[in-house]
Motif scaffolding. Sequence first.
Motif, short mmCIF file in Angstrom:
data_model
loop_
_atom_site.label_atom_id
_atom_site.label_comp_id
_atom_site.label_asym_id
_atom_site.label_seq_id
_atom_site.Cartn_x
_atom_site.Cartn_y
_atom_site.Cartn_z
N LEU A 27 -6.81 26.85 42.28
CA LEU A 27 -6.93 25.40 42.38
C LEU A 27 -5.58 24.69 42.47
O LEU A 27 -5.50 23.55 42.95
N TYR A 28 -4.51 25.34 41.99
CA TYR A 28 -3.20 24.69 42.04
C TYR A 28 -2.82 24.32 43.47
O TYR A 28 -2.19 23.28 43.71
N SER B 6 -8.43 13.39 48.92
CA SER B 6 -9.85 13.22 49.24
C SER B 6 -10.61 12.42 48.18
O SER B 6 -11.39 11.52 48.52
N LEU B 7 -10.40 12.74 46.90
CA LEU B 7 -11.19 12.13 45.83
C LEU B 7 -10.45 11.06 45.05
O LEU B 7 -11.07 10.30 44.30
N GLY B 8 -9.12 11.04 45.16
CA GLY B 8 -8.32 10.02 44.48
C GLY B 8 -8.44 10.04 42.96
O GLY B 8 -8.60 8.98 42.35
N PRO B 9 -8.34 11.20 42.31
CA PRO B 9 -8.45 11.23 40.84
C PRO B 9 -7.22 10.59 40.19
O PRO B 9 -6.12 10.62 40.74
N SER B 10 -7.43 10.04 39.00
CA SER B 10 -6.31 9.52 38.22
C SER B 10 -5.49 10.69 37.69
O SER B 10 -5.90 11.86 37.79
N ALA B 11 -4.33 10.39 37.11
CA ALA B 11 -3.47 11.46 36.57
C ALA B 11 -4.22 12.23 35.48
O ALA B 11 -4.13 13.46 35.39
N THR B 12 -4.96 11.52 34.63
CA THR B 12 -5.73 12.18 33.57
C THR B 12 -6.83 13.05 34.16
O THR B 12 -7.06 14.19 33.72
N GLN B 13 -7.51 12.54 35.18
CA GLN B 13 -8.57 13.33 35.82
C GLN B 13 -8.01 14.57 36.50
O GLN B 13 -8.65 15.63 36.49
N GLN B 14 -6.81 14.48 37.06
CA GLN B 14 -6.18 15.66 37.66
C GLN B 14 -5.99 16.77 36.63
O GLN B 14 -6.26 17.94 36.89
N LEU B 15 -5.53 16.39 35.43
CA LEU B 15 -5.33 17.38 34.36
C LEU B 15 -6.66 18.01 33.95
O LEU B 15 -6.74 19.22 33.75
N TRP B 16 -7.72 17.18 33.87
CA TRP B 16 -9.01 17.73 33.47
C TRP B 16 -9.60 18.62 34.55
O TRP B 16 -10.27 19.61 34.25
N ILE B 17 -9.38 18.29 35.81
CA ILE B 17 -9.85 19.16 36.89
C ILE B 17 -9.23 20.55 36.76
O ILE B 17 -9.90 21.57 36.95
N LEU B 18 -7.95 20.58 36.40
CA LEU B 18 -7.25 21.86 36.26
C LEU B 18 -7.63 22.58 34.97
O LEU B 18 -7.78 23.80 34.95
N ASP B 19 -7.78 21.83 33.87
CA ASP B 19 -7.83 22.46 32.55
C ASP B 19 -9.23 22.69 31.99
O ASP B 19 -9.41 23.57 31.15
N ILE B 20 -10.22 21.90 32.41
CA ILE B 20 -11.53 22.00 31.76
C ILE B 20 -12.14 23.39 31.93
O ILE B 20 -12.83 23.90 31.04
N TYR B 21 -11.86 24.04 33.05
CA TYR B 21 -12.36 25.41 33.29
C TYR B 21 -11.85 26.38 32.22
O TYR B 21 -12.64 27.11 31.60
#
Length: 495
Positions: free
Chosen positions: A35-36, A45-60
């Motif tokens: 995913l990196y 494409s989705l325009g995530p916020s900085a916090t959402q970017q971290l959660w996209i990477l880390d929640i898994y």
Amino acid sequence: MSAPAIGQTASRRTWFGLIVLQLPVLLVSMDFSVLYLAIPTIIDSLGPSATQQLWILDIYGFMIAGLLITMGNIGDRIGRRRILLAGAAVFGVASVMAAFAPSAGFLIAARALMGIGGATLMPASLSLIANMFPQPRQRARAIGVWTAAFAGGAAIGPVIGGALLHHYWWGVVFLINVPVLAVLFLAAPYLLPEFRADHTEPFDFIGVALSLLGILPAVYAVKALAAEGVSAGAIGAGAFGVVMLVAFLWHEKRTPSPLLDLQLFTNATFSASLSIALVGMMTQGGLAYLTNLYLQSVLGFDVLDAALAGIPMAVTVAFFSIYADRLTRKIGVRLTLAASVLIAAAATLGMVALTQTSSLWVFLVLTAIAGIGFGIQFSLVTDVIVGSAPPEKSGAASGISETSFELGTALGLALLGSLATAVFLSKDDGHGFADSLGETLKEHGDVGAVADAARAAFVDGLHAAAIAGGVLLTILAVVVMAVMRGSVRPEHSAH
């Protein structure tokens, strides 16, 4: 298909089953790294916020770390092949959801669901190996293959991801999971045995809740401290996690049907192996992150070239994890573990030779040598941990093993990453460095006095982290030699 009897040599069909078991292992490890490369296009494409970017990477990773022990225990109860296929189904559905996510929030939810599925796949596949290969020598070789698959998946994930993203949209990095899982569903019922322990005691729901309340906040705190520095939220989450983990251990010591058998920790070999997994992954994970930045921001390689530079280490990890059992038969577990840790320590300390102008071959040689040490130790400690548990609890033991690897990786990013950052910032000398090398180069440009000073400061931070990791590994090797003196390899040959 039933598992081989105690001491029975595995058949050719069983070895084909081992190949099938590598499929989910490859996918889970690939999805940690692939995913990196996709994040930049996901942002567009989705325009995530900085916090959402971290959660996209880390929640898994959060979900996997928090659920490994629980899922291993559930697999022991309801059937390891059954939970493997159930987890694969969840993983596959979540992959499709992630590929076609219409928003950042939806993608985060899909990644969380992938983590739940992934948490079933790892302990189920590892504990099934214990059933399929009851002969200790063959089991050690099979676990070596399992370890090699995990290392290979982590290494080839960015390479495959980079190649696919060159031609297709970002969702393809998730869709590649689907055909692989289809093969697993077709082959597993014919090649994999079912195993379920005869449990009569109640399931430890309180232990599950306490373990999640302990592990998830603790891992979050470690990653938050690594990414954002000291904050009240991270400290609070960490303190809460520690309190819950203490409560978890207190509960497990007193309940008649514990989720985690604390008696396993009285075995010196078992405890030493967990320590090696934790410290080894802490060093390997922390330096993998820092050297990836070094290749891109200091030496100037692009993302795909940096990923390709990791292949030699993956090759040595894979090769020596498969053949670690041969070395063990010759010199014993104690000497093999200590020697492998020392090899990794020497290569880690050797990274002080890396400079702003180093040739790539220096990096490749050092990481390939480190791969020898890490390959042997990761394969061997996994075999020892699984072999320490009785057959009916090997799923839970597999969960403990994988949790220690996950926590080690998180600690490596936090501790060694924070050390490198602290050294980097201490070398500012009025240049006006930002919080990281990447941000500094973005603000001041890739050339000039500030850029040169920033790169030199980053290399100093990398050296400090390498020295810290190398010293920790050296101390650990000495501790292993002392603690495991006179110990023998635990062999619950009923596996």
